[in-house]
Scaffold this active site. Structure first.
Site, short mmCIF file in Angstrom:
data_model
loop_
_atom_site.label_atom_id
_atom_site.label_comp_id
_atom_site.label_asym_id
_atom_site.label_seq_id
_atom_site.Cartn_x
_atom_site.Cartn_y
_atom_site.Cartn_z
N GLY A 25 0.82 -1.21 0.00
CA GLY A 25 0.00 0.00 0.00
C GLY A 25 0.86 1.26 0.00
N CYS B 205 1.35 4.87 19.45
CA CYS B 205 1.92 5.79 20.39
C CYS B 205 3.42 5.82 20.10
CB CYS B 205 1.69 5.20 21.76
SG CYS B 205 1.34 6.36 22.99
N HIS C 177 -2.51 -7.45 2.51
CA HIS C 177 -2.41 -8.09 3.84
C HIS C 177 -3.44 -7.61 4.85
CE1 HIS C 177 -0.03 -5.10 6.37
NE2 HIS C 177 0.17 -4.58 5.17
N THR D 98 10.29 -8.17 -12.27
CA THR D 98 9.61 -9.46 -12.42
C THR D 98 8.45 -9.55 -11.43
OG1 THR D 98 11.66 -10.47 -13.15
CG2 THR D 98 9.94 -11.97 -12.34
N1 PLP Z 1 -2.59 3.12 4.20
C1 PLP Z 1 -3.33 2.73 5.25
C2 PLP Z 1 -4.60 3.44 5.56
C3 PLP Z 1 -2.90 1.68 6.06
O1 PLP Z 1 -3.61 1.30 7.11
C4 PLP Z 1 -1.67 1.04 5.73
C5 PLP Z 1 -1.14 -0.03 6.59
O2 PLP Z 1 -1.35 -0.06 7.78
C6 PLP Z 1 -0.96 1.48 4.61
C7 PLP Z 1 -1.44 2.52 3.87
C8 PLP Z 1 0.33 0.84 4.21
O3 PLP Z 1 0.10 -0.40 3.61
P1 PLP Z 1 1.32 -1.44 3.48
O4 PLP Z 1 1.54 -2.00 4.84
O5 PLP Z 1 0.83 -2.48 2.52
O6 PLP Z 1 2.47 -0.68 2.97
#
Ligand code: PLP
Length: 377
Positions: free
Chosen positions: A69, A323, A201, A238
């Site tokens: 993400g 925190c 995940h 890849t």
């Molecule tokens: N954006 C949000 C709102 C998330 O909760 C998270 C992960 O906790 C991410 C982005 C980042 O995703 P990744 O862990 O796949 O990099």
């Protein structure tokens, strides 16, 4: 173990692990190879892309696999600013985004961009009007998350998209849907966002794989990685075939009777609100409508001590995202809560397999913490 931290990551079902194992062992071909093993894998990757795209409500060719993400968020921000580099150097985002967006925006500030950070109300709410009122003729990008990962607030992405068509039709819209995907209903086609970030995940898939939706208003998107031309030439490297297989299998499993799963999670959240609210000094934080995230504060008791105590009893909750060295997270800080409350926030987050017994055990442990530890804030 009682796992109440599904917003951090989720357990991988056996079917997902099996799908990945088959790719790692028997179907290990490189999708770029020209013999049968490679050609078979290329076809499979495209089938898996169709599965994920189908669940997002977009065409397969609009979905690009990423490593996570965080990567999707970074790519979207850079690609939007690149497309609109002649429009201006202004970005609108919120003060409660994930660091993957906030840090990418800070990096853009170093490149001369001005970033407006919309502050939430005391419950974590952000309105489309607030966001739209900050949009200017030189706004290249609006980036607002779909569901807040600490509070569970759902933000009005479709309303922002509609408003942008009037306020500044050239401004591109990105939404980080890492916590919204398969948790709140939406379809990429009707949402109106130009970029949508996903991560596997959080829905029972493996870590290390995500996807970015890139919509039709993004012309000649800026490649994230130049090289062998994979992912339509936009993200070379890849393909992470086992990871992609796991992502698609997780989507397949999660979308089966999805409405029932979401209703069950919403019931568990309502049960948690009711059960935990009976604990003295405990208050619910935020007004999150997402079915899987609930933040509460045990005012006076430091979050990290609660997390540690519960961890000792095999109960996993988080101190927000989190925190940081005793200081509340930037999300909690943005709520302007009294200091004692802000220092006491913990997050519970649920999956389809979370049951009432998990909530009961957590409630008992929290009550015990309250009754046996001295408040320190
Ligand atoms: N954006 C949000 C709102 C998330 O909760 C998270 C992960 O906790 C991410 C982005 C980042 O995703 P990744 O862990 O796949 O990099």
């Amino acid at each position: 173990m009682i796992y109440l931290d599904h917003a951090a990551t989720t357990p991988v079902p056996k079917e997902v692990a099996d799908a990945m194992y088959a790719v790692l062992t028997e179907q290990f071909g490189n999708p770029s190879s020209q013999y049968q093993l490679g050609l078979d894998m290329k076809k499979k990757v495209e089938d898996w892309r169709k599965t994920v795209a189908g669940s997002l409500g977009c065409e397969a060719k609009q979905l690009f696999f990423t490593s996570c993400g965080t990567e999707g968020d970074n790519w979207a921000i850079q690609a939007a600013c690149w497309q609109n580099r002649h429009l201006g150097k202004h970005i609108v985002t919120t003060a409660v985004e994930h660091n993957a967006v906030l840090e990418a925006c800070k990096w853009m500030e170093k490149q001369g961009y001005e970033v407006t950070y919309i502050a939430p109300d005391g419950n974590g709410g952000i309105t489309a009007e607030q966001v739209l009122s900050a949009v200017r003729p030189d706004t290249a990008l609006v980036s607002v998350m779909m569901v807040n990962n600490e509070l569970g607030n759902v933000y009005p992405i479709a309303d922002i998209a509609r408003g942008l068509t009037v306020k500044n039709p050239k401004t591109l819209l990105h939404t980080d849907a890492v916590q919204g995907f398969l948790k709140v209903p939406f379809a990429a086609k009707s949402l109106g966002a130009d970029f949508i970030t996903l991560s596997a995940h959080k829905i029972g898939g493996p870590k290390g794989i995500g996807a970015l939706y890139i919509g039709p208003r993004v012309r000649n998107p800026r490649p994230l990685l130049a090289g062998g031309g994979q992912e339509g030439g936009l993200r070379s490297g890849t393909e992470a075939t086992a990871q992609i297989a796991g992502f698609a299998k997780a989507v397949e499993l999660r979308t089966d009777h999805l409405a029932d799963k979401l209703a069950r999670m919403a019931d568990i959240k309502a049960y948690a609100v009711e059960t935990l609210s009976a604990i003295p000094d405990l208050t619910v934080i935020g007004s999150g409508a997402a079915p899987h995230i609930l933040s509460v504060a045990l005012t006076g008791w430091p979050s990290q001590n609660i997390v540690n105590d519960l961890s000792g009893q095999g109960i996993c909750v988080s101190a927000g995202s989190a925190c940081h060295q005793g200081r509340p997270s930037h999300v909690v800080a943005a709520l302007d809560l009294p200091k004692r409350t802000a220092g006491s926030v913990i997050r519970l987050s649920f999956g389809p397999e979370t049951g009432k017994a998990d909530i009961d055990a957590c409630a008992a442990a929290l009550r015990h913490h309250h009754d046996t530890r001295m408040p320190m804030l």
